[in-house]
Design a protein around this motif. Sequence first.
Motif, PDB file in Angstrom:
ATOM      1  N   GLY A 181      48.241  44.170 -44.023  1.00  0.00           N
ATOM      2  CA  GLY A 181      48.589  44.665 -42.694  1.00  0.00           C
ATOM      3  C   GLY A 181      47.627  45.733 -42.212  1.00  0.00           C
ATOM      4  O   GLY A 181      47.288  45.806 -41.027  1.00  0.00           O
ATOM      5  N   GLY A 182      47.151  46.566 -43.140  1.00  0.00           N
ATOM      6  CA  GLY A 182      46.252  47.655 -42.765  1.00  0.00           C
ATOM      7  C   GLY A 182      44.856  47.201 -42.414  1.00  0.00           C
ATOM      8  O   GLY A 182      44.128  47.891 -41.699  1.00  0.00           O
ATOM      9  N   GLY A 183      44.469  46.006 -42.903  1.00  0.00           N
ATOM     10  CA  GLY A 183      43.104  45.546 -42.687  1.00  0.00           C
ATOM     11  C   GLY A 183      42.914  44.609 -41.515  1.00  0.00           C
ATOM     12  O   GLY A 183      41.817  44.503 -40.969  1.00  0.00           O
ATOM     13  N   ILE A 184      43.976  43.933 -41.089  1.00  0.00           N
ATOM     14  CA  ILE A 184      43.835  42.942 -40.025  1.00  0.00           C
ATOM     15  C   ILE A 184      43.383  43.547 -38.693  1.00  0.00           C
ATOM     16  O   ILE A 184      42.719  42.857 -37.893  1.00  0.00           O
ATOM     17  CB  ILE A 184      45.145  42.124 -39.859  1.00  0.00           C
ATOM     18  CG1 ILE A 184      44.877  40.806 -39.140  1.00  0.00           C
ATOM     19  CG2 ILE A 184      46.212  42.928 -39.154  1.00  0.00           C
ATOM     20  CD1 ILE A 184      43.969  39.864 -39.877  1.00  0.00           C
ATOM     21  N   PRO A 185      43.678  44.826 -38.380  1.00  0.00           N
ATOM     22  CA  PRO A 185      43.177  45.371 -37.120  1.00  0.00           C
ATOM     23  C   PRO A 185      41.649  45.425 -37.036  1.00  0.00           C
ATOM     24  O   PRO A 185      41.101  45.392 -35.926  1.00  0.00           O
ATOM     25  CB  PRO A 185      43.767  46.791 -37.082  1.00  0.00           C
ATOM     26  CG  PRO A 185      45.010  46.695 -37.892  1.00  0.00           C
ATOM     27  CD  PRO A 185      44.654  45.755 -39.012  1.00  0.00           C
ATOM     28  N   LEU A 186      40.951  45.506 -38.180  1.00  0.00           N
ATOM     29  CA  LEU A 186      39.484  45.635 -38.140  1.00  0.00           C
ATOM     30  C   LEU A 186      38.830  44.459 -37.420  1.00  0.00           C
ATOM     31  O   LEU A 186      38.083  44.673 -36.446  1.00  0.00           O
ATOM     32  CB  LEU A 186      38.932  45.781 -39.563  1.00  0.00           C
ATOM     33  CG  LEU A 186      37.401  45.773 -39.679  1.00  0.00           C
ATOM     34  CD1 LEU A 186      36.803  46.977 -38.970  1.00  0.00           C
ATOM     35  CD2 LEU A 186      36.961  45.740 -41.130  1.00  0.00           C
ATOM     36  N   PRO A 187      39.041  43.200 -37.846  1.00  0.00           N
ATOM     37  CA  PRO A 187      38.393  42.105 -37.122  1.00  0.00           C
ATOM     38  C   PRO A 187      38.862  41.975 -35.683  1.00  0.00           C
ATOM     39  O   PRO A 187      38.079  41.584 -34.808  1.00  0.00           O
ATOM     40  CB  PRO A 187      38.762  40.867 -37.951  1.00  0.00           C
ATOM     41  CG  PRO A 187      39.973  41.251 -38.720  1.00  0.00           C
ATOM     42  CD  PRO A 187      39.814  42.705 -39.007  1.00  0.00           C
ATOM     43  N   VAL A 188      40.124  42.297 -35.429  1.00  0.00           N
ATOM     44  CA  VAL A 188      40.643  42.209 -34.058  1.00  0.00           C
ATOM     45  C   VAL A 188      39.926  43.223 -33.167  1.00  0.00           C
ATOM     46  O   VAL A 188      39.502  42.901 -32.049  1.00  0.00           O
ATOM     47  CB  VAL A 188      42.169  42.432 -34.034  1.00  0.00           C
ATOM     48  CG1 VAL A 188      42.690  42.395 -32.603  1.00  0.00           C
ATOM     49  CG2 VAL A 188      42.882  41.375 -34.875  1.00  0.00           C
TER      50      VAL A 188
END
Length: 541
Positions: free
Chosen positions: A516-523
């Motif tokens: 959950g913490g990493g998915i914002p990066l590519p977005v």
Amino acid sequence: MANKNIRTLSSRKELDKNLFEEMASASQKENSKEAMQHLSKEFMLDDSVVLGASTFYDFTREENKNKKVHVCSGTACMVARSQSSLHQNLENHFSKDEIGHAACVGRCHSNNAFMYDDKTYNAATKEEVHNIITQKEYLNNSYNVAANTTAILTSAIQDISAFYQLAETHKSNPQEVIQQLKTSNLRGRGGAGFPFWFKLDAVIKENNEQKYIVCNADEGDPGAYSDMYLMEHQPHKVLFGMYMAGLTVGANTGVLYIRGEYPDSIKIVGEAIDELKEKNLIGDFRFKIIRGQGSYVCGEETALLSSIEGLRPEVRVRPPYPAQYGLYGKPTVLSNVETFANIHWILENGGNAYAALGKGPSTGTKLVSLDSFFNTPGMYEIEMGTPLQTIFDEFGGGFKSEVKGLQIGGPLGGIVPMHKIPDLTLDFESLGSNGFLLGHASFVSIPTDFPMVKFLEHLMEFTADESCGKCYPCRIGSHRGMEMLQKAQTSDYKIDKQLFDDLLETLEIGSLCALGGGIPLPVKNALQYFQDELNQYFTNN
């Protein structure tokens, strides 16, 4: 406290009769419900504990029991648009409800990938599918392999007995082993880049009769197949690394948690372990292979440990860390396949020799997975610090068709536009400082005509499907993000930009682990670099 009690009950039979393996076996029986209830009684657990764990995985869920073939639903196959035609070709041999999915089967270099009869295949035509199903024609998973520097991971082992003899030289001086690894600055190759020596140093200080070495071979990043390469072509480099780590910290057991989507890896590593036993090369050290049952979140170290124990694979709150409280509550060294595979070369040649390779704190080499959009896709051992453009041109051979960006490092990795490629090198610092991520160093190409909004929807859907469910930001936030992106594509609805930013921030700072913490990066990368394409789906505020 409940999980600690369950862990204690599971540990009574430990690895000899492993609860997770028993659960997986029971799920495939015709009377699976009764088999699960019997298992609960045998392990003195409530039925809900076994049911809760078994319904989590793709391959143990009751509704998936009748699946005979699993089509790869990974990112590389998705952007190659190979899944729909493959489904149609398979429907000539299976009913629709017999066709399931697998998150990634490691054939990202060729696509059209699926798993059948405990083997993986790629088949682009109706005829190829027909021959595989009717004639049982097995197609080897072949791809290009090369190196641009000292071949640490891709060189051949000439003599297995001589290879393992190195352990005899170093087993009496564990502090020297740790020092050499510290000097080498070997960092975890699973994505986080954590200094490996520190894990050994932490576990060696623990006063406990039972310690474990656990290899995270649940390579779930779609687009990555470097761990698969090592297990299938260099298994002894991985096994030696685990064995040496065990001798160093005082552990007598090594556990390899290998994803179920890699049946060849499981088979070949098992044969390598048998060879070690036959040649009596590892004394009383024992290896145990645990076959994963289809879950991306099990790539997170604490979820992986819970999975082995037969618990629902939820991420643990830390501290305590695995070095103090790991598998069955015992001190555990846990690292990934590629990290362990480096240890022999470092001890044979010295930490300074390894540190001399690479760039700054990113030392040594890194295996790079190039997908099917490259003219020469394959597995390449690249010295850290090599320009990405050099990798693309000299090893990838350029692209077969026009590409607008690449996702580097799996579904949680950054989305890099093509104009940024000349600015980047293959190392933790270059990618990190530019707002991206090295991760497994998998490269998934995004073709010019593939809608970026559809790519973001895929990432949110992947996260929602793979979330362990323990923390609300990941479990609910990823699903809400997917819903908004879907609605914006199918109606006149526009996503409130501020609301979407708030959602990403909640995921980033509120999630327990990197899913959950990493998915914002590519977005965020996509919103920054592909703004013109995405603006139509968002409000202007």
